[in-house]
Design a protein around this motif. Structure first.
Motif, PDB file in Angstrom:
ATOM      1  N   SER A 131       0.730  -1.444  -0.072  1.00 10.78           N
ATOM      2  CA  SER A 131      -0.127   0.029   0.001  1.00 10.78           C
ATOM      3  C   SER A 131       0.847   1.326   0.066  1.00 10.78           C
ATOM      4  N   ARG A 132       1.859   1.391   0.710  1.00 15.88           N
ATOM      5  CA  ARG A 132       2.970   2.456   0.702  1.00 15.88           C
ATOM      6  C   ARG A 132       3.558   2.573  -0.564  1.00 15.88           C
ATOM      7  N   SER A 133       3.970   1.444  -1.209  1.00 15.19           N
ATOM      8  CA  SER A 133       4.620   1.550  -2.467  1.00 15.19           C
ATOM      9  C   SER A 133       3.437   2.207  -3.781  1.00 15.19           C
ATOM     10  N   ALA A 134       2.233   1.563  -3.527  1.00 23.99           N
ATOM     11  CA  ALA A 134       1.425   2.268  -4.280  1.00 23.99           C
ATOM     12  C   ALA A 134       1.024   3.843  -4.060  1.00 23.99           C
ATOM     13  N   ALA A 135       0.982   4.200  -2.749  1.00 21.39           N
ATOM     14  CA  ALA A 135       0.779   5.395  -2.519  1.00 21.39           C
ATOM     15  C   ALA A 135       1.876   6.466  -3.189  1.00 21.39           C
ATOM     16  N   ALA A 136       3.207   5.854  -2.959  1.00 18.00           N
ATOM     17  CA  ALA A 136       4.258   6.635  -3.439  1.00 18.00           C
ATOM     18  C   ALA A 136       4.085   6.835  -4.866  1.00 18.00           C
ATOM     19  N   SER A 137       3.903   5.653  -5.613  1.00 16.90           N
ATOM     20  CA  SER A 137       3.754   5.944  -7.292  1.00 16.90           C
ATOM     21  C   SER A 137       2.843   6.539  -7.440  1.00 16.90           C
ATOM     22  N   LEU A 138       1.328   6.661  -6.841  1.00 14.08           N
ATOM     23  CA  LEU A 138       0.403   7.796  -7.292  1.00 14.08           C
ATOM     24  C   LEU A 138       0.667   9.308  -7.028  1.00 14.08           C
ATOM     25  N   LEU A 139       1.851   9.314  -5.894  1.00 17.37           N
ATOM     26  CA  LEU A 139       2.129  10.824  -5.857  1.00 17.37           C
ATOM     27  C   LEU A 139       3.191  11.412  -6.845  1.00 17.37           C
ATOM     28  N   CYS A 140       3.765  10.348  -7.595  1.00 23.33           N
ATOM     29  CA  CYS A 140       4.496  10.626  -8.708  1.00 23.33           C
ATOM     30  C   CYS A 140       3.961  11.234  -9.905  1.00 23.33           C
ATOM     31  N   LEU A 141       2.615  10.717  -9.949  1.00 18.31           N
ATOM     32  CA  LEU A 141       1.531  10.813 -11.248  1.00 18.31           C
ATOM     33  C   LEU A 141       0.874  12.323 -11.208  1.00 18.31           C
ATOM     34  N   PRO A 142       0.680  13.258 -11.927  1.00  9.68           N
ATOM     35  CA  PRO A 142      -0.318  14.224 -11.671  1.00  9.68           C
ATOM     36  C   PRO A 142      -1.821  13.773 -11.908  1.00  9.68           C
ATOM     37  N   SER A 143      -2.476  14.511 -11.309  1.00 11.71           N
ATOM     38  CA  SER A 143      -3.955  14.005 -11.371  1.00 11.71           C
ATOM     39  C   SER A 143      -4.624  14.073 -12.713  1.00 11.71           C
ATOM     40  N   PRO A 144      -4.372  15.141 -13.447  1.00 14.58           N
ATOM     41  CA  PRO A 144      -4.927  15.071 -14.924  1.00 14.58           C
ATOM     42  C   PRO A 144      -4.509  13.933 -15.732  1.00 14.58           C
ATOM     43  N   ALA A 145      -3.007  13.261 -15.591  1.00 21.11           N
ATOM     44  CA  ALA A 145      -2.668  12.193 -16.318  1.00 21.11           C
ATOM     45  C   ALA A 145      -3.547  10.806 -15.680  1.00 21.11           C
ATOM     46  N   ILE A 146      -3.602  10.699 -14.467  1.00 21.05           N
ATOM     47  CA  ILE A 146      -4.499   9.894 -13.993  1.00 21.05           C
ATOM     48  C   ILE A 146      -5.904   9.912 -14.483  1.00 21.05           C
ATOM     49  N   ALA A 173      -3.440   8.536  -1.787  1.00 22.82           N
ATOM     50  CA  ALA A 173      -1.950   8.854  -1.836  1.00 22.82           C
ATOM     51  C   ALA A 173      -1.350   9.499  -0.621  1.00 22.82           C
ATOM     52  N   ARG A 174      -2.263  10.546  -0.235  1.00 18.26           N
ATOM     53  CA  ARG A 174      -1.633  11.591   0.655  1.00 18.26           C
ATOM     54  C   ARG A 174      -2.148  11.105   1.946  1.00 18.26           C
ATOM     55  N   VAL A 175      -3.130  10.348   2.056  1.00 19.31           N
ATOM     56  CA  VAL A 175      -3.596  10.275   3.675  1.00 19.31           C
ATOM     57  C   VAL A 175      -3.047   8.921   4.225  1.00 19.31           C
ATOM     58  N   LEU A 176      -2.916   8.148   3.254  1.00 17.52           N
ATOM     59  CA  LEU A 176      -2.193   6.729   3.766  1.00 17.52           C
ATOM     60  C   LEU A 176      -0.745   6.872   4.500  1.00 17.52           C
ATOM     61  N   LEU A 177      -0.076   7.605   4.161  1.00 21.82           N
ATOM     62  CA  LEU A 177       1.493   7.745   4.926  1.00 21.82           C
ATOM     63  C   LEU A 177       1.230   8.508   6.263  1.00 21.82           C
ATOM     64  N   ALA A 178       0.332   9.536   6.028  1.00 22.43           N
ATOM     65  CA  ALA A 178       0.120  10.175   7.555  1.00 22.43           C
ATOM     66  C   ALA A 178      -0.832   9.128   8.271  1.00 22.43           C
ATOM     67  N   SER A 179      -1.905   8.508   7.812  1.00 22.44           N
ATOM     68  CA  SER A 179      -2.450   7.836   8.881  1.00 22.44           C
ATOM     69  C   SER A 179      -1.774   6.769   9.322  1.00 22.44           C
ATOM     70  N   ALA A 180      -0.781   5.869   8.460  1.00 22.98           N
ATOM     71  CA  ALA A 180      -0.022   5.028   8.969  1.00 22.98           C
ATOM     72  C   ALA A 180       0.895   5.521  10.022  1.00 22.98           C
ATOM     73  N   ALA A 181       1.579   6.775   9.932  1.00 19.40           N
ATOM     74  CA  ALA A 181       2.338   7.424  11.128  1.00 19.40           C
ATOM     75  C   ALA A 181       1.514   7.380  12.283  1.00 19.40           C
ATOM     76  N   VAL A 182      -0.011   7.759  12.292  1.00 15.59           N
ATOM     77  CA  VAL A 182      -0.645   8.150  13.240  1.00 15.59           C
ATOM     78  C   VAL A 182      -0.804   6.741  14.031  1.00 15.59           C
TER      79      VAL A 182
END
Length: 295
Positions: A131-146, A173-182
């Motif tokens: 899940s963290r790898s998927a989130a990191a990959s999504l952060l590298c893609l701009p939303s219009p491309a998705i 993509a942005r909430v997963l890493l923060a929620s995992a830290a919480v």
């Protein structure tokens, strides 16, 4: 007195944002021109009348002051491009964006929090890593491309579902890493470690202790992601051809529609400031719960 000081900062930010929007649109090239002036069938008098109508004679600060007076009466002005009241445009388009962005926001947050909680359980470390790898990959893609990719893959779905999917992926993509830290911080609390040492099952430990301790911070993440959902909607609605507030902002920027751009900016700033205040309040509530638990 504390309430006044707390409200003064957001109010000044809101007013400054509106003033900056008015100034930037006024100084933008082509603001006081009209495409219909290029029509060769128009006479010189007609072109002069159009230019006189589009030209603003008041200084920026004075025009903004008049706008604030009308805003206090509930009048957001009339769109220069569409000829309709700005309030009516925002209500109709905003309802579409609220459904799409709200659905994507809730979906992305639920999936991110669920995976963060599952990744904290023993034996599910692979879930956390994937899940963290998927989130990191999504952060590298701009939303219009998705959005373009989803338009190709989800051809049979409507534009509202496509926008909701893109917003959900961006929020995830942005909430997963923060929620995992919480969740990880809550799992290291002394009472949680004591419960684990007593042999409490992972599921019961997660539901009775970790989730209870993490709820205020996770709720704060949901509220804090609200401006993100609306900002992602601006280019994505244009790509997916969804007639929402995001597409309205894009078209209004192209047409130099000052009343619409000012109204949208003020609304988005108000949402951002309000969500930030609520998120901070939820974080303080979570910190208070942690102190009481420690005592």
């Amino acid at each position: 007195m504390k309430l006044v000081r707390a409200a003064a900062g957001p109010l000044v930010t809101l007013l400054a944002g509106g003033l900056l929007t008015v100034w930037l649109v006024r100084v933008a090239p082509g603001y006081d021109t009209d495409a219909s002036e290029l029509d060769g069938r128009r006479s010189a008098n007609s072109v002069a009348a159009l230019r006189s109508r589009n030209q603003d004679t008041l200084p920026v600060w004075q025009a903004y002051a008049h706008y604030l007076v009308r805003l206090g009466r509930g009048d957001l002005g009339t769109s220069r491009a569409w000829g309709l009241p700005v309030g009516e445009l925002l209500r109709k388009r905003g309802a579409v964006t609220l459904r799409a962005a709200g659905s994507g926001l809730l979906l992305g947050w639920v999936v991110a929090v669920g995976l963060a909680l599952a990744g904290s359980c023993r034996g599910l470390s692979l879930v956390a890593g994937v899940s963290r790898s998927a989130a990191a990959s999504l952060l590298c893609l701009p939303s219009p491309a998705i959005a373009l990719l989803l338009c190709l893959w989800l051809r049979r779905t409507g534009p509202e579902w496509r926008v909701a999917a893109v917003v959900g992926l961006a929020v995830f993509a942005r909430v997963l890493l923060a929620s995992a830290a919480v969740v990880a911080a809550a799992s290291r609390e002394p009472h949680v470690l004591q419960a684990r040492a007593r042999g409490l099952s992972s599921l019961r430990l997660l539901l009775s202790h970790v989730l209870r301790r993490s709820t205020p911070a996770l709720a704060a993440l949901l509220v804090a992601a609200l401006p993100l959902a609306f900002s992602v909607s601006v280019p994505v609605e244009t790509v997916c051809n969804l007639p929402g507030a995001g597409q309205l902002a894009w078209l209004a920027a192209q047409k130099r529609d000052l009343p619409v751009l000012t109204g949208l900016t003020m609304a988005l700033l108000a949402i951002t400031l309000l969500s930030g205040s609520v998120a901070r309040a939820a974080s303080r509530a979570g910190a208070g719960m942690a102190e009481r638990s420690a005592l």
